[in-house]
Design an enzyme around this catalytic site. Structure first.
Site, mmCIF file in Angstrom:
data_model
loop_
_atom_site.group_PDB
_atom_site.id
_atom_site.type_symbol
_atom_site.label_atom_id
_atom_site.label_comp_id
_atom_site.label_asym_id
_atom_site.label_seq_id
_atom_site.Cartn_x
_atom_site.Cartn_y
_atom_site.Cartn_z
ATOM 1 N N CYS A 94 0.814 -1.211 0.000
ATOM 2 C CA CYS A 94 0.000 0.000 0.000
ATOM 3 C C CYS A 94 0.856 1.273 0.000
ATOM 4 C CB CYS A 94 -0.984 -0.020 1.164
ATOM 5 S SG CYS A 94 -2.340 1.179 0.951
ATOM 6 N N HIS B 249 -4.665 -4.482 0.193
ATOM 7 C CA HIS B 249 -4.368 -5.040 1.511
ATOM 8 C C HIS B 249 -4.702 -6.527 1.487
ATOM 9 C CE1 HIS B 249 -3.563 -1.446 4.103
ATOM 10 N NE2 HIS B 249 -4.060 -0.857 3.031
ATOM 11 N N GLU C 278 -4.140 -8.661 3.578
ATOM 12 C CA GLU C 278 -4.521 -9.124 4.906
ATOM 13 C C GLU C 278 -5.936 -8.725 5.283
ATOM 14 O OE1 GLU C 278 -3.099 -4.952 5.224
ATOM 15 O OE2 GLU C 278 -2.512 -6.742 4.095
#
Length: 700
Positions: free
Chosen positions: A581, A669, A671
Site C-alpha cells: 500500500c 491489503h 490481509e
C-alpha cells in the site's frame, strides 16, 4: 461474580443493598448494571480508587468496575486532548442481584426535571466539520473513516442519586437491544492523592447512566471476543419497516462502514491472540430508535485482561481507522476533550467466570492443565463501550455525547441526523425528547422475510481465511503445509519449511499485525516493529514494509523518508523485500511511476483486479495510486529504477503490483477481511521475492 453481603437490617427487606443505594445522600459509591440476556439488576457497592494506567487497576481478589476515559489513549502514544479525567475504579465490597421486576418496582418511576439546552455544536457547524474531514482527511489519505463527536446539553437541579436511578429505570424499561444498561456514581476518593477533576468531564464526582449497544472486549476462560457494530438504520417516527431495513442492508456506504471497522478490530485481535481471530455473523441489532449491523470476533489469549484492554484501546466504531491517526484527526477537529465518551466500562471479576451468552462449547472448554493460573489472568473481563450515555456534572450540567462515522460516501446532513438519532434514546429517558412508540409497538426486524438472506449475502465479500478458526503460529519444528491444512483447507501449501525470519515494519497502521499473522500461517517467523524503532533492515530473510496514512509524495514526512531509505538499503544489498500500500506507492515512485490522487478515495473497497495475469479479489484502502506509464531510461544512481520492475495494473491504469529480482509490491491489503484471494497473492509474492518455486496448489 464473587459476592459478599452484609446481613439485612430487617427481615422484611428483600433487597437491602438496593435500598441503601436509593436512600443514599450521594456519598455512597455504587453501580447498577443490567447485562445483556440477564433478567436481573446487579447492585455493586464499594470503595473508589483512581489509577494512572490500566495496568494499575487493583486486581487483588475483589471485583473491580473501572470507568476508563478517552485520555488513556496516551498509554499507546496517541494524540489526545488531555483533560485529566481520572481512570476511576469501584472496588466492589458488597453486591446483590435483584430480579428485574423488583428493581423496576423499587426505582423512581419519574425522570427528574431537566431543561434542554441543545447541541454544543449547531447542525450547520457540525455539517461543515463533516465536509472538512471528508475533503481534508479522507481525501488526503489520512485514513478510511473517522468519528467526530458533539454533545447535547441540559441542566438540572436534581441530586445525583435520584437522577441516576430514575434514568436507569427509564432505560431498562424503554430501551431494547442494549449490551449493558447502567448507572454509576463514584465520588472522588477521600484519600490516596486523587487529582482534582477538571470542569469538563464531571467535576469531582463521576456520575453517569446509559444503555450501550456495543461490547468492546470480553475475556473469559482464555477466549477473547470483540463485537464491532457499525452501520445505522434510523427508524422512522412511525416505526421501522421491512422495506426500510432491507434498503439499509443493501446500502453500499453502510456495508463498507461495517467492513472497515471489522478490519480495524481484526488488527487488534491479531495482536491480542497468537492464533489470530475469526469472524462470526453478521447480525442485526435492533434497538428502540435505531438498528445496527454487527459481527462477533473471537480468538484465544493468555494476556492479563488489563493488558488486553490496553492493546485494544479504543474501538474504531467510536474513533476511526487507522487508530493512531484517527486520534490525531479527532484532536484536530474536536475542540473539547472527550471525557469518557468512546472510553469504556470494564468489569473485572475474579475466578475467570461469568455469564456469557456467546460462549460456545467447542472453543471455550479447557483440557487438562489449561485452567488459567491464579492472579490477574484468572480474572474475567467484560468491557462495554461508553456510548449512548448521559453524564451528570457537579454544577448541574447534563451532557449526552454522540458521534457519526464519517466515510468517503458520507452526506453531511445525514451524519447530523445520525448524531441526533443516537442521542435520542438517552434523551427520551431523561425526559428531554418525546419517547414515542414503545418497544411493544415495533416489529421484529430479524423476523422479516429477506433479512436473514441479506445478512448472509454480506459474507460473500469476506475472506474465508478470517472466517475459519485460526490456529496458533507454527513453531520451527512444524511445516507450513501442516499448518495451512489444519487452519484453512483452502489456503495455499508452501513447500519450504518454517523458520524464515521476517521483519514487518509498521507505519502507524496496525494492518501489519494481520500481515504478520498471515506470514506465520505461511510458515515464517514474523515480528512487527514500529517504523521509528527499527535499527536494522538487512538482518532478516525478508522485510515487509507495511501500509500507513499519508501522502506518498511527501518526502518531508519522516515516515515516507524512512520507507524510501529502507527500500534503497534492501535493494542495494540484494535482500528480499515486499512493500504494501503506502510502501508500494513509495517504491513505485522511486521506480519512476508517477503518483497521483485517485478521482475518489478507495477506502474499504473490495475490487477484482489483475495481479500479474490473475484476477484477484482484494480489499483496497488508498487515496493515491501509482500510474502505469512508459518510463524514461533508468537513472544509473537509482538502484530501484535499475531493477526495471514489471508492473501490473487495473483497467484504469492504476498499478496493482510490481515485481523484480527479490522485490515485489502490492497496492491492495492482502490481509484485509475483504481480500478473498489475499492469502493466495501473499503466498505468490513472498515465494517470488524469496526465490522459492511457485505453489502448484494456488491455481484458483
Amino acid at each position: 461474580m464473587s459476592r459478599t453481603h452484609r446481613p439485612a437490617t430487617s427481615a422484611t427487606t428483600r433487597h437491602p443493598l438496593l435500598d441503601r443505594v436509593l436512600a443514599s445522600d450521594g456519598s455512597l459509591p455504587f453501580a447498577l448494571l443490567r447485562r445483556h440476556g440477564v433478567a436481573e439488576v446487579e447492585v455493586l457497592v464499594g470503595e473508589v480508587a483512581d489509577a494512572d494506567l490500566l495496568g494499575d487497576i487493583p486486581l487483588d481478589g475483589a471485583p473491580v468496575l473501572a470507568v476508563v476515559p478517552f485520555r488513556q489513549a496516551r498509554e499507546r502514544g496517541f494524540t489526545v486532548h488531555d483533560d485529566g479525567a481520572p481512570l476511576r475504579c469501584l472496588v466492589v465490597r458488597e453486591s446483590e442481584r435483584v430480579p428485574l421486576p423488583d428493581a423496576v418496582a423499587a426505582l423512581p418511576p419519574e425522570s427528574v426535571a431537566a431543561e434542554p439546552l441543545g447541541f454544543d455544536i449547531p447542525d450547520d457547524e457540525y455539517a461543515g466539520i463533516v465536509r472538512r474531514v471528508i475533503d481534508d482527511e479522507i481525501g488526503q489519505g489520512a485514513g478510511a473513516n473517522f468519528v467526530v463527536m458533539r454533545r447535547f446539553e441540559a441542566r438540572t437541579g436534581a441530586a445525583p442519586v435520584p437522577a441516576l436511578t430514575s434514568w436507569f429505570r427509564a432505560l431498562i424499561t424503554h430501551e431494547v437491544g442494549s449490551y449493558w444498561t447502567f448507572a454509576v456514581h463514584a465520588p472522588a476518593p477521600a484519600t490516596g492523592g486523587a487529582r482534582p477533576m477538571p470542569a469538563d468531564p464531571a467535576g469531582g464526582t463521576l456520575s453517569l447512566a446509559g444503555a450501550t449497544p456495543e461490547r468492546h472486549l470480553t475475556v473469559r476462560d482464555g477466549v477473547a471476543r470483540m463485537n464491532p457494530i457499525s452501520g445505522t438504520y434510523r427508524h422512522p417516527v412511525t416505526g421501522p419497516t421491512r422495506d426500510g431495513v432491507l434498503e439499509f442492508l443493501r446500502d453500499t456506504k453502510e456495508n463498507e462502514e461495517l467492513f472497515m471497522v471489522v478490519d480495524e478490530e481484526m488488527k487488534m485481535m491479531s495482536a491480542l491472540c497468537p492464533g489470530g481471530g475469526r469472524i462470526v455473523g453478521p447480525y442485526l441489532k435492533q434497538m428502540a430508535r435505531l438498528s445496527h449491523t454487527e459481527y462477533l470476533l473471537e480468538g484465544r489469549t493468555t494476556l492479563d485482561p488489563r493488558e488486553a484492554l490496553r492493546l485494544t484501546m479504543f474501538a474504531p466504531t467510536v474513533t476511526g481507522s487507522p487508530m493512531e491517526n484517527a486520534c490525531t484527526v479527532i484532536a484536530r477537529h474536536e475542540t473539547r476533550p472527550r471525557g469518557y465518551y468512546s472510553g469504556f466500562l470494564a468489569l473485572f471479576e475474579p475466578g475467570d467466570v461469568g455469564s456469557d451468552p456467546d460462549r460456545r462449547a467447542d472453543d471455550a472448554g479447557h483440557g487438562p492443565g489449561e485452567r488459567p493460573e491464579a492472579g490477574p489472568r484468572a480474572y474475567s473481563l467484560d468491557a462495554p463501550i461508553l456510548i449512548r450515555t448521559a453524564y451528570l456534572h457537579d454544577d448541574g450540567r447534563v451532557s449526552v455525547p454522540a458521534g457519526a462515522t464519517l466515510v468517503r460516501h458520507s452526506v453531511p446532513e445525514h451524519e447530523v441526523e445520525e448524531t441526533r438519532a443516537k442521542a435520542a434514546g438517552v434523551l427520551a429517558s431523561l425526559g428531554l425528547v418525546p419517547r414515542g412508540a414503545g418497544p411493544d409497538a415495533v416489529i421484529d426486524l430479524n423476523a422479516q422475510p429477506g433479512v436473514a438472506e441479506a445478512l448472509i449475502a454480506r459474507n460473500r465479500q469476506l475472506a474465508g481465511f478470517w472466517v475459519q478458526p485460526q490456529e496458533a503460529a507454527p513453531t520451527t519444528t512444524t511445516t507450513a503445509t501442516t499448518t495451512a491444512t489444519t487452519a484453512d483447507p483452502d489456503a495455499p501449501e508452501p513447500s519450504w519449511p518454517t523458520g524464515r525470519s521476517v521483519l514487518v515494519v509498521d507505519h502507524e497502521d496496525q494492518f501489519t499485525t494481520m500481515l504478520a499473522h498471515q506470514l506465520r500461517h505461511l510458515g515464517m517467523n514474523a515480528r512487527v516493529i514500529r517504523w521509528d524503532a527499527v535499527d536494522d533492515v538487512l538482518a532478516d530473510d525478508l522485510v515487509v514494509l507495511g501500509p500507513g496514512p499519508g501522502d506518498p509524495r511527501d518526502r518531508e514526512d519522516p515516515r515516507i523518508a524512512a520507507i524510501a531509505r529502507r527500500i534503497h538499503e534492501r535493494v542495494t544489498a540484494g535482500r528480499p523485500l515486499l512493500a504494501v500500500c503506502l510502501s508500494h506507492q513509495v517504491l513505485a515512485g522511486l521506480a519512476g511511476f508517477p503518483i497521483r490522487a485517485l478521482p475518489a478515495p478507495r477506502q474499504g473497497v473490495r475490487l477484482e483486479a489483475d495481479v500479474f495475469g490473475t484476477t484477484a479479489a482484494v480489499g483496497y484502502y488508498n487515496t493515491f495510486g501509482a500510474r502505469l506509464t512508459t518510463l524514461d531510461a533508468a537513472d544509473a544512481d537509482n538502484p530501484v529504477a535499475r531493477l526495471a520492475l514489471e508492473p501490473s495494473a487495473d483497467a484504469n491504469g492504476v498499478l496493482t503490483a510490481l515485481r523484480g529480482p527479490g522485490v515485489a509490491s502490492v497496492q491492495g491489503h492482502l490481509e484485509s477481511v475483504l481480500s478473498a484471494d489475499g492469502i493466495t497473492v501473499l503466498d505468490a509474492l513472498t515465494r517470488h521475492v524469496l526465490g522459492a518455486p511457485a505453489n502448484p496448489a494456488a491455481t484458483r
